[in-house]
Motif scaffolding. Structure first.
Motif, PDB file in Angstrom:
ATOM      1  N   ALA A  53       0.816  -1.209   0.000  1.00 55.91           N
ATOM      2  CA  ALA A  53       0.000   0.000   0.000  1.00 55.91           C
ATOM      3  C   ALA A  53       0.853   1.264   0.000  1.00 55.91           C
ATOM      4  CB  ALA A  53      -0.923   0.007   1.214  1.00 55.91           C
ATOM      5  N   GLN A  54       2.074   1.190   0.555  1.00 56.32           N
ATOM      6  CA  GLN A  54       2.984   2.337   0.571  1.00 56.32           C
ATOM      7  C   GLN A  54       4.176   2.113  -0.360  1.00 56.32           C
ATOM      8  OE1 GLN A  54       2.637   4.728   4.497  1.00 56.32           O
ATOM      9  NE2 GLN A  54       3.335   2.702   5.112  1.00 56.32           N
ATOM     10  N   LYS A  55       3.928   1.314  -1.419  1.00 51.83           N
ATOM     11  CA  LYS A  55       4.932   1.022  -2.438  1.00 51.83           C
ATOM     12  C   LYS A  55       6.172   0.356  -1.859  1.00 51.83           C
ATOM     13  CE  LYS A  55       3.363   4.078  -6.053  1.00 51.83           C
ATOM     14  NZ  LYS A  55       3.706   4.956  -7.174  1.00 51.83           N
ATOM     15  N   THR A  68      -7.994  -2.481   3.298  1.00 55.31           N
ATOM     16  CA  THR A  68      -8.644  -3.789   3.296  1.00 55.31           C
ATOM     17  C   THR A  68      -7.960  -4.643   2.248  1.00 55.31           C
ATOM     18  OG1 THR A  68     -10.762  -2.791   3.911  1.00 55.31           O
ATOM     19  CG2 THR A  68     -10.819  -5.025   3.047  1.00 55.31           C
ATOM     20  N   ALA A  69      -7.509  -5.831   2.631  1.00 53.58           N
ATOM     21  CA  ALA A  69      -6.753  -6.676   1.709  1.00 53.58           C
ATOM     22  C   ALA A  69      -7.327  -8.085   1.706  1.00 53.58           C
ATOM     23  CB  ALA A  69      -5.276  -6.714   2.106  1.00 53.58           C
ATOM     24  N   PHE A  70      -7.285  -8.695   0.519  1.00 50.84           N
ATOM     25  CA  PHE A  70      -7.756 -10.064   0.341  1.00 50.84           C
ATOM     26  C   PHE A  70      -6.673 -10.853  -0.384  1.00 50.84           C
ATOM     27  CE2 PHE A  70     -11.383  -7.195   0.039  1.00 50.84           C
ATOM     28  CZ  PHE A  70     -12.201  -7.670   1.057  1.00 50.84           C
ATOM     29  N   GLY A  71      -6.275 -11.979   0.192  1.00 52.05           N
ATOM     30  CA  GLY A  71      -5.369 -12.875  -0.495  1.00 52.05           C
ATOM     31  C   GLY A  71      -6.113 -13.739  -1.500  1.00 52.05           C
ATOM     32  N   ASP A 144      -6.558 -14.141 -11.919  1.00 51.07           N
ATOM     33  CA  ASP A 144      -5.364 -14.794 -11.384  1.00 51.07           C
ATOM     34  C   ASP A 144      -4.570 -13.838 -10.503  1.00 51.07           C
ATOM     35  OD1 ASP A 144      -3.532 -16.906 -11.075  1.00 51.07           O
ATOM     36  OD2 ASP A 144      -2.273 -16.144 -12.713  1.00 51.07           O
ATOM     37  N   LEU A 145      -5.195 -13.394  -9.428  1.00 46.16           N
ATOM     38  CA  LEU A 145      -4.580 -12.394  -8.556  1.00 46.16           C
ATOM     39  C   LEU A 145      -3.945 -13.036  -7.332  1.00 46.16           C
ATOM     40  CD1 LEU A 145      -7.264  -9.560  -8.602  1.00 46.16           C
ATOM     41  CD2 LEU A 145      -5.167  -9.719  -9.967  1.00 46.16           C
ATOM     42  N   GLU A 146      -2.852 -12.452  -6.901  1.00 43.23           N
ATOM     43  CA  GLU A 146      -2.226 -12.824  -5.636  1.00 43.23           C
ATOM     44  C   GLU A 146      -2.965 -12.182  -4.475  1.00 43.23           C
ATOM     45  OE1 GLU A 146       1.810 -11.302  -3.571  1.00 43.23           O
ATOM     46  OE2 GLU A 146       2.133 -12.518  -5.367  1.00 43.23           O
ATOM     47  N   ARG A 147      -3.406 -10.942  -4.672  1.00 40.76           N
ATOM     48  CA  ARG A 147      -4.183 -10.252  -3.648  1.00 40.76           C
ATOM     49  C   ARG A 147      -4.779  -8.967  -4.249  1.00 40.76           C
ATOM     50  NH1 ARG A 147       1.098  -9.074  -2.512  1.00 40.76           N
ATOM     51  NH2 ARG A 147       1.615  -6.829  -2.403  1.00 40.76           N
ATOM     52  N   VAL A 148      -5.722  -8.398  -3.490  1.00 36.35           N
ATOM     53  CA  VAL A 148      -6.328  -7.106  -3.798  1.00 36.35           C
ATOM     54  C   VAL A 148      -6.203  -6.235  -2.563  1.00 36.35           C
ATOM     55  CG1 VAL A 148      -8.466  -5.893  -4.352  1.00 36.35           C
ATOM     56  CG2 VAL A 148      -7.949  -8.071  -5.459  1.00 36.35           C
ATOM     57  N   GLU A 149      -5.776  -4.996  -2.764  1.00 39.47           N
ATOM     58  CA  GLU A 149      -5.673  -4.033  -1.678  1.00 39.47           C
ATOM     59  C   GLU A 149      -6.571  -2.841  -1.991  1.00 39.47           C
ATOM     60  OE1 GLU A 149      -0.853  -4.955  -1.513  1.00 39.47           O
ATOM     61  OE2 GLU A 149      -1.579  -2.880  -1.649  1.00 39.47           O
ATOM     62  N   VAL A 150      -7.387  -2.452  -1.022  1.00 38.58           N
ATOM     63  CA  VAL A 150      -8.239  -1.272  -1.172  1.00 38.58           C
ATOM     64  C   VAL A 150      -7.830  -0.259  -0.113  1.00 38.58           C
ATOM     65  CG1 VAL A 150     -10.587  -0.384  -1.242  1.00 38.58           C
ATOM     66  CG2 VAL A 150     -10.115  -2.721  -2.018  1.00 38.58           C
ATOM     67  N   LEU A 151      -7.297   0.869  -0.545  1.00 39.06           N
ATOM     68  CA  LEU A 151      -6.810   1.918   0.334  1.00 39.06           C
ATOM     69  C   LEU A 151      -7.847   3.025   0.401  1.00 39.06           C
ATOM     70  CD1 LEU A 151      -4.301   0.395  -0.933  1.00 39.06           C
ATOM     71  CD2 LEU A 151      -3.029   2.505  -0.583  1.00 39.06           C
ATOM     72  N   ILE A 168      -7.328   1.223  -5.541  1.00 39.75           N
ATOM     73  CA  ILE A 168      -7.490  -0.235  -5.573  1.00 39.75           C
ATOM     74  C   ILE A 168      -6.276  -0.807  -6.281  1.00 39.75           C
ATOM     75  CG2 ILE A 168      -8.897  -2.157  -6.373  1.00 39.75           C
ATOM     76  CD1 ILE A 168     -11.300  -0.263  -6.388  1.00 39.75           C
ATOM     77  N   ASN A 169      -5.505  -1.616  -5.571  1.00 44.60           N
ATOM     78  CA  ASN A 169      -4.317  -2.241  -6.138  1.00 44.60           C
ATOM     79  C   ASN A 169      -4.611  -3.708  -6.443  1.00 44.60           C
ATOM     80  OD1 ASN A 169      -2.850   0.106  -5.800  1.00 44.60           O
ATOM     81  ND2 ASN A 169      -2.042  -0.497  -3.797  1.00 44.60           N
ATOM     82  N   LEU A 170      -4.503  -4.073  -7.712  1.00 45.28           N
ATOM     83  CA  LEU A 170      -4.658  -5.458  -8.143  1.00 45.28           C
ATOM     84  C   LEU A 170      -3.273  -6.046  -8.321  1.00 45.28           C
ATOM     85  CD1 LEU A 170      -7.410  -4.868 -10.878  1.00 45.28           C
ATOM     86  CD2 LEU A 170      -7.739  -5.339  -8.437  1.00 45.28           C
TER      87      LEU A 170
END
Length: 786
Positions: A53-55, A68-71, A144-151, A168-170
């Motif tokens: 989320a902070q690069k 919020t993150a989902f693996g 085919d995602l490793e995770r999703v991050e919602v900031l 939203i980071n895919l």
């Protein structure tokens, strides 16, 4: 089980829907916990997820932001397959679509509803840190995602302008050291067939690859109440190819090629009621008075005969190069090129009349380059310093048909014939430069300070007009302009507008192609601190400011002044929060915030003498949002995972703001809430996986969500109210204990709840965009590795 769930949902109607929906989820959770009270604690906890989320890679609990993150496993088990599904799992997140089908993402009441192909979002989407500049390009990203991050909250310092609501980071699943793959196949209601998978492995000692594809096909789920024809078929193919090359220990090169082909139908709106734009011309449209309101059924609609399949495609290439300058600092180059093409026909009134149909053709071409240095300068200080360049070109061509609307007869009182069509040309060239820096300083073992700043300079060049496309509209508007010039202004008549020419005119009624330039700059910043009051218990506070760039509207306009740009908006955010892992199996996150808005961009109404009430972006001088959110994740026993989210958003315009409502009535909207910003959102999910033999596990899951009442547009018109609703989804399945295969049966919107996500007015009628009806199916996944 399904009948029982339907009756539970029906019983919710007389009482608070949200509380009842969550009660169903918690009841299922309690039953699962009782059945497994002798089991050992779960080995999986949300706090173990590593996010960027902070690069930079950090444990989720170490990030002093609301994230919020989902693996991958959570995405699969909860059935999160697109950004639409995030609305059931992310606090304060809503998904709707504009009247032309463009996705609208809103976080904590911060969203952006625009009908322009080149409209910029407030919730930006990134794939492996590379920007997807426009939301219309985000379909097919959940592959085919490793995770999703919602900031949540302004992300301007690290992610740039146009992220005032969040990001939203895919994160794509990466190539593997050994050869492996997976195949997923599914079948569901409306003959929905899903087939996809990936293969991954080494090519050489230094080169690895991963290829993923997915096909989604389904019959139309909507039906015409007059003809029985169907609409809403799905035809979406997405793919991604990754190469990971490590020629030296200090050098890493990653190539990401991704894209989609979308031939799905555009959804047809559902007609609500007729209100002629020009009542005196209503007699010219005999069918307008006899329109029948469809039943309150998600599937019921109406549309003109035609092919509403999209012919849209997107291709993106991202090249990332990381080079370790030393043990502490890494130089990163991130280059991205994308191309989007669109050709789609839409029935915008949801009736069998040709009230307004519109074909939108266009393309978007984008290039972005980021260069940054990041790392630990000392044991206490981590820094990121970089620069960005972006170049976005949008080309939009629209042809509209309003032949069975009262607006077609706007000038018959002047002795002119009706006009039945119009065209739009809107081109934008947007160049952006930015410099940014971010620092984290660990003042003590418990206290960390953060600071970030970004300077952005943007230049938007616009060319456009409303124009003739059939040779008739030019004749009608030549007569109209000459009438105003000779009778009203006392000026001589002009030469006739040629076929295909612009009909947009200046104050002297001279038709012309509008050219304009918008130059803006801003400084985004963030200051914050976090304090670890106990092991895995952290409090944080941030104050930040972000900006969303201004832009040009997409509308039919007779006046050049209507193409004046909307100015950039700014948002200053104050937030305090808690992240607490009270045990390995119980996580609690909470946040409260206050947002102070200046010049917020909202989709409002302007009056056009020819085309009547038109949607146009307006700047609201002052507004604010107060809110709070709560997240919990609990794994009381092995295999049982319970999550819950609650979000409260109170938005308000806080200064005089005079504009027109969708009925053309001028009003002061001071004190009104933002459109598409429900005050309450609640959601919960339960997933329980329990062994039934040495090799077989059973899976039971349920989710519930609730969204309170909101309004689609300013004005508080009852026709534009979006009613509150609650949805319940269920799933059950079997899986190999080694996770080699899984078979899941699922049902969404179990009670077949009638609901809609937005409402609007289209010339002579009001209509709604309904949600999906009850759907169900089977999904089988097989993982293989030699």
């Amino acid at each position: 089980m399904n009948d029982h769930s339907i009756s539970l949902t029906a019983g919710c109607r007389p009482i608070a829907l949200g509380a009842c929906a969550l009660a169903i989820t918690w009841a299922l959770a309690a039953g699962g916990a009782a059945a497994a009270q002798e089991a050992a604690p779960s080995d999986d906890a949300d706090r173990t997820i590593v996010v960027t989320a902070q690069k930079r890679e950090q444990a989720l609990n170490d990030v002093p932001l609301s994230v919020t993150a989902f693996g991958a496993e959570q995405l699969a088990s909860r059935g999160i397959d697109s950004t639409v599904d995030l609305a059931n799992s992310v606090p304060g997140f809503t998904y709707t679509e504009s009247r032309i089908g463009t996705p609208i993402y809103t976080l904590r009441g911060v969203g952006f509803n625009d009908i322009a192909l080149g409209g910029r979002p407030t919730v930006s989407v990134y794939q492996d840190e590379a920007p997807i500049p426009f939301t219309v390009e985000t379909r097919g990203g959940f592959l085919d995602l490793e995770r999703v991050e919602v900031l949540a909250g302004p992300q301007g310092t690290l992610f740039g302008q146009n992220a005032t609501g969040g990001a939203i980071n895919l994160i794509a699943a990466k190539p593997t050291d050994v050869f492996k793959g997976s195949l997923t196949a599914g079948y569901g209601r409306f003959n929905e067939v899903t087939l996809g998978g990936f293969v991954s492995g080494p090519i050489s000692d230094t080169l690895k690859f991963r290829l993923a594809v997915k096909s989604e096909q389904a019959d139309g789920w909507q039906y015409s109440t007059t003809t029985g024809d169907t609409n809403g078929k799905k035809n979406l193919i997405s793919g991604r190819f990754l190469l990971e090359w490590t020629p030296a220990e200090a050098l890493r090169v990653n190539l990401n090629l991704n894209g989609f082909l979308d031939r799905s139908d555009n959804q047809s709106p559902q007609y609500l009621l007729a209100r002629p734009s020009d009542p005196t011309a209503a007699a010219n449209i005999p069918g307008l008075a006899t329109l029948v309101v469809p039943p309150r059924n998600n599937r019921a609609t109406d549309f003109n005969p035609g092919d509403y399949a999209r012919d849209n495609d997107f291709l993106q290439a991202n090249l990332r190069i990381d080079y370790d300058l030393n043990d502490q600092l890494t130089l990163t180059s991130l280059s991205s090129y994308s191309k989007y093409n669109q050709n789609q026909l839409q029935d915008l009134d949801g009736t069998p009349l040709i009230g307004l149909t519109q074909r939108t053709m266009g393309d978007i071409e984008s290039f972005a380059q980021e260069l940054r240095i990041a790392g630990d300068l000392t044991d206490q200080l981590y820094v990121v310093i970089g620069a960005n360049y972006a170049d976005d070109k949008t080309r939009e061509r629209v042809s509209g048909d309003l032949s069975e609307s009262t607006q077609a007869y706007a000038f018959v009182g002047l002795g002119l014939p009706p006009f039945y069509s119009f065209g739009l040309r809107h081109d934008q060239d947007i160049t952006t430069y930015a410099l940014f820096g971010n620092a984290e300083f660990k003042l003590t073992d418990a206290l960390t300070l953060q600071a970030g700043v970004r300077y952005t300079n943007s230049n938007n060049r616009f060319v456009g007009c409303t124009r003739d496309i059939d040779g008739v509209t030019s004749q009608v508007f030549s007569g109209f302009h000459d009438f105003v010039r000779t009778v009203v202004l006392g000026l001589p008549a002009l030469a006739p507008i040629p076929a295909g020419g612009c009909i947009t005119a200046d104050a002297l009624q001279v038709p012309q192609l509008v050219t304009s330039r918008l130059k803006e700059d801003n400084v985004s910043w963030r200051f914050g601190a976090d304090y670890e009051i106990a092991d895995d218990v952290k409090v944080y506070a941030n104050v930040s400011r972000g900006y969303k760039a201004g832009g040009y509207p997409s509308l039919a306009a007779t006046s050049t002044a209507q193409y004046d740009p909307t100015l950039q908006e700014s948002l200053t955010a104050y937030e305090a929060g808690l992240k607490a892992a009270f045990s390995r199996d119980f996580q609690l996150n909470a946040a409260i915030y206050h947002y102070d808005y200046r010049d917020k961009q909202l989709l409002g109404i302007v009056a056009d003498p020819s085309f009547g009430r038109l949607l146009r972006l307006l700047n609201v001088p002052k507004s604010r949002i107060n809110g709070a959110e709560l997240q919990l994740a609990w794994s009381p026993v092995r295999g049982l995972d319970i999550t819950g989210n609650a979000s409260y958003v109170d938005s308000k315009i806080t200064a005089p703001f005079v504009a027109e409502d969708p009925n053309g009535v001028t009003a002061d909207f001071n004190g009104q809430a933002f459109p598409n910003s429900p005050k309450w959102q609640l959601s919960g999910d339960v997933n329980y996986e329990v062994p039934v033999s040495d090799r077989l596990n059973a899976i039971f899951g349920a989710s519930a969500s609730y969204r309170s009442t909101t309004n689609s547009e300013l004005g508080r018109l009852p026709e534009l109210v979006v009613e509150d609703y609650a949805l319940v989804n269920l799933r059950v399945g079997l899986a190999d204990s080694d996770k080699k295969w899984r078979l899941m049966a699922w049902m969404n919107n179990v009670g077949d709840k009638y609901y809609y996500t937005s409402a609007t007015r289209s010339i002579d009628v009001f209509n709604r965009m309904t949600g999906a009806p009850r759907t169900f199916g089977l999904t089988f996944t097989y993982n293989f590795q030699p």
